[in-house]
Design a protein around this motif. Structure first.
Motif, PDB file in Angstrom:
ATOM      1  N   SER A   1      -4.289  -1.003  -7.926  1.00  0.00           N
ATOM      2  CA  SER A   1      -5.604  -0.397  -7.695  1.00  0.00           C
ATOM      3  C   SER A   1      -5.423   0.871  -6.875  1.00  0.00           C
ATOM      4  CB  SER A   1      -6.529  -1.381  -6.967  1.00  0.00           C
ATOM      5  OG  SER A   1      -6.006  -1.706  -5.693  1.00  0.00           O
ATOM      6  N   ARG A   2      -6.456   1.674  -6.829  1.00  0.00           N
ATOM      7  CA  ARG A   2      -6.386   2.900  -6.031  1.00  0.00           C
ATOM      8  C   ARG A   2      -7.753   3.223  -5.457  1.00  0.00           C
ATOM      9  NH1 ARG A   2      -4.212   7.504  -9.659  1.00  0.00           N
ATOM     10  NH2 ARG A   2      -4.647   8.795  -7.823  1.00  0.00           N
TER      11      ARG A   2
ATOM     12  N   ASN B   1      -7.043   8.111  -0.464  1.00  0.00           N
ATOM     13  CA  ASN B   1      -5.688   8.545  -0.843  1.00  0.00           C
ATOM     14  C   ASN B   1      -4.691   7.388  -0.790  1.00  0.00           C
ATOM     15  OD1 ASN B   1      -6.810  11.064  -1.037  1.00  0.00           O
ATOM     16  ND2 ASN B   1      -5.301  12.085   0.252  1.00  0.00           N
ATOM     17  N   THR B   2      -5.072   6.269  -1.315  1.00  0.00           N
ATOM     18  CA  THR B   2      -4.174   5.114  -1.302  1.00  0.00           C
ATOM     19  C   THR B   2      -4.103   4.451  -2.678  1.00  0.00           C
ATOM     20  OG1 THR B   2      -5.953   3.642  -0.590  1.00  0.00           O
ATOM     21  CG2 THR B   2      -4.560   4.581   1.134  1.00  0.00           C
ATOM     22  N   VAL B   3      -2.962   3.868  -2.931  1.00  0.00           N
ATOM     23  CA  VAL B   3      -2.780   3.034  -4.099  1.00  0.00           C
ATOM     24  C   VAL B   3      -2.165   1.724  -3.615  1.00  0.00           C
ATOM     25  CG1 VAL B   3      -0.526   4.054  -4.628  1.00  0.00           C
ATOM     26  CG2 VAL B   3      -1.796   2.859  -6.417  1.00  0.00           C
ATOM     27  N   ASN B   4      -2.622   0.638  -4.185  1.00  0.00           N
ATOM     28  CA  ASN B   4      -2.205  -0.677  -3.736  1.00  0.00           C
ATOM     29  C   ASN B   4      -1.601  -1.487  -4.866  1.00  0.00           C
ATOM     30  OD1 ASN B   4      -3.415  -0.425  -1.005  1.00  0.00           O
ATOM     31  ND2 ASN B   4      -5.331  -0.402  -2.150  1.00  0.00           N
TER      32      ASN B   4
ATOM     33  N   CYS C   1       6.497   3.579  -4.531  1.00  0.00           N
ATOM     34  CA  CYS C   1       5.402   4.210  -5.247  1.00  0.00           C
ATOM     35  C   CYS C   1       5.831   5.634  -5.606  1.00  0.00           C
ATOM     36  CB  CYS C   1       4.105   4.198  -4.458  1.00  0.00           C
ATOM     37  SG  CYS C   1       4.040   5.290  -3.032  1.00  0.00           S
TER      38      CYS C   1
ATOM     39  N   ALA D   1      -8.299   5.507 -12.403  1.00  0.00           N
ATOM     40  CA  ALA D   1      -8.159   4.046 -12.408  1.00  0.00           C
ATOM     41  C   ALA D   1      -8.695   3.389 -13.676  1.00  0.00           C
ATOM     42  CB  ALA D   1      -8.831   3.425 -11.176  1.00  0.00           C
TER      43      ALA D   1
ATOM     44  N   SER E   1      -6.353  12.530  -6.415  1.00  0.00           N
ATOM     45  CA  SER E   1      -6.948  12.090  -7.678  1.00  0.00           C
ATOM     46  C   SER E   1      -6.359  12.815  -8.889  1.00  0.00           C
ATOM     47  CB  SER E   1      -8.462  12.292  -7.648  1.00  0.00           C
ATOM     48  OG  SER E   1      -8.771  13.655  -7.465  1.00  0.00           O
TER      49      SER E   1
ATOM     50  N   ASN F   1      -9.303   6.718  -4.353  1.00  0.00           N
ATOM     51  CA  ASN F   1      -9.085   8.157  -4.260  1.00  0.00           C
ATOM     52  C   ASN F   1      -9.735   8.767  -3.007  1.00  0.00           C
ATOM     53  OD1 ASN F   1      -7.534   8.210  -6.548  1.00  0.00           O
ATOM     54  ND2 ASN F   1      -9.199   8.856  -7.901  1.00  0.00           N
TER      55      ASN F   1
ATOM     56  N   SER G   1       0.841  -1.194   0.000  1.00  0.00           N
ATOM     57  CA  SER G   1       0.000   0.000   0.000  1.00  0.00           C
ATOM     58  C   SER G   1       0.871   1.237   0.000  1.00  0.00           C
ATOM     59  CB  SER G   1      -0.923   0.014   1.227  1.00  0.00           C
ATOM     60  OG  SER G   1      -1.864  -1.022   1.161  1.00  0.00           O
TER      61      SER G   1
ATOM     62  N   MET H   1      -0.336   7.332 -10.548  1.00  0.00           N
ATOM     63  CA  MET H   1       0.489   6.654  -9.548  1.00  0.00           C
ATOM     64  C   MET H   1       1.211   5.462 -10.161  1.00  0.00           C
ATOM     65  SD  MET H   1       0.003   8.508  -6.929  1.00  0.00           S
ATOM     66  CE  MET H   1       0.903   7.494  -5.754  1.00  0.00           C
TER      67      MET H   1
END
Length: 123
Positions: free
Chosen positions: A71-72, A77-80, A96, A55, A30, A74, A21, A34
Motif C-alpha cells: 500500500s502507499r 510519502n510512504t509505501v508499506n 524498497c 495505487a 506520487s 502519497n 515501511s 514503488m
C-alpha cells in the motif's frame, strides 16, 4: 531524485506478521512506481511486490500472493508492505525501490533504492 529509507524489519516467529515501511524524500513521490524486493542469504535479489503511482495497480510474486499486501500513502510519502503468515523462506533483506518508468517487476528498471531492512523468520 528520491531517497528511500526502510524500517520495520526484525525477528518474528513463523506464522507471525510484520509491517515494513519505506519513507521517501522529495516532493514528487506520487510520480514513482514503488517496488519491494528481497534478497535471501546466498540468493539473488527477487521481486516481491509493486504498486503503481496512484495505487490502482498492484502485483505480487507468487510466493507472497495472499500473504503480503502493498500500500502507499502519497500524502505521507510512504509505501508499506504488510506481511502476514510469514515463514522461514521469507527471511531476507527487504528493499524498497522507485522508478518513474511505470510498473515493472524487473529490478534493473528501478533507479532508486533504499538501504534495506532485515526480516528474520524463526521456526
Amino acid at each position: 531524485q528520491v531517497q528511500l529509507v526502510e524500517s520495520g524489519g526484525g525477528l518474528v516467529q513463523a506464522g507471525g506478521s510484520l509491517r515494513l515501511s519505506c519513507a521517501a524524500s522529495g516532493r514528487t513521490f506520487s510520480s514513482y512506481t514503488m517496488g519491494w524486493f528481497r534478497q535471501a542469504p546466498g540468493k539473488e535479489r527477487e521481486f516481491v511486490a509493486v504498486i503503481g503511482r496512484l495505487a490502482f495497480n498492484k502485483y505480487y510474486a507468487d510466493s507472497v500472493k495472499g500473504r503480503f499486501t502493498v500500500s502507499r500513502d502519497n500524502a505521507k510519502n510512504t509505501v508499506n508492505l504488510q506481511m502476514n503468515s510469514l515463514n522461514v523462506e521469507d527471511t531476507a533483506v527487504y528493499y524498497c525501490a522507485a522508478t518513474t518508468r511505470g510498473i515493472y517487476l524487473n529490478e534493473s528498471i528501478y533507479e532508486y533504492w533504499g538501504q534495506g531492512t532485515q526480516v528474520t523468520v524463526s521456526s
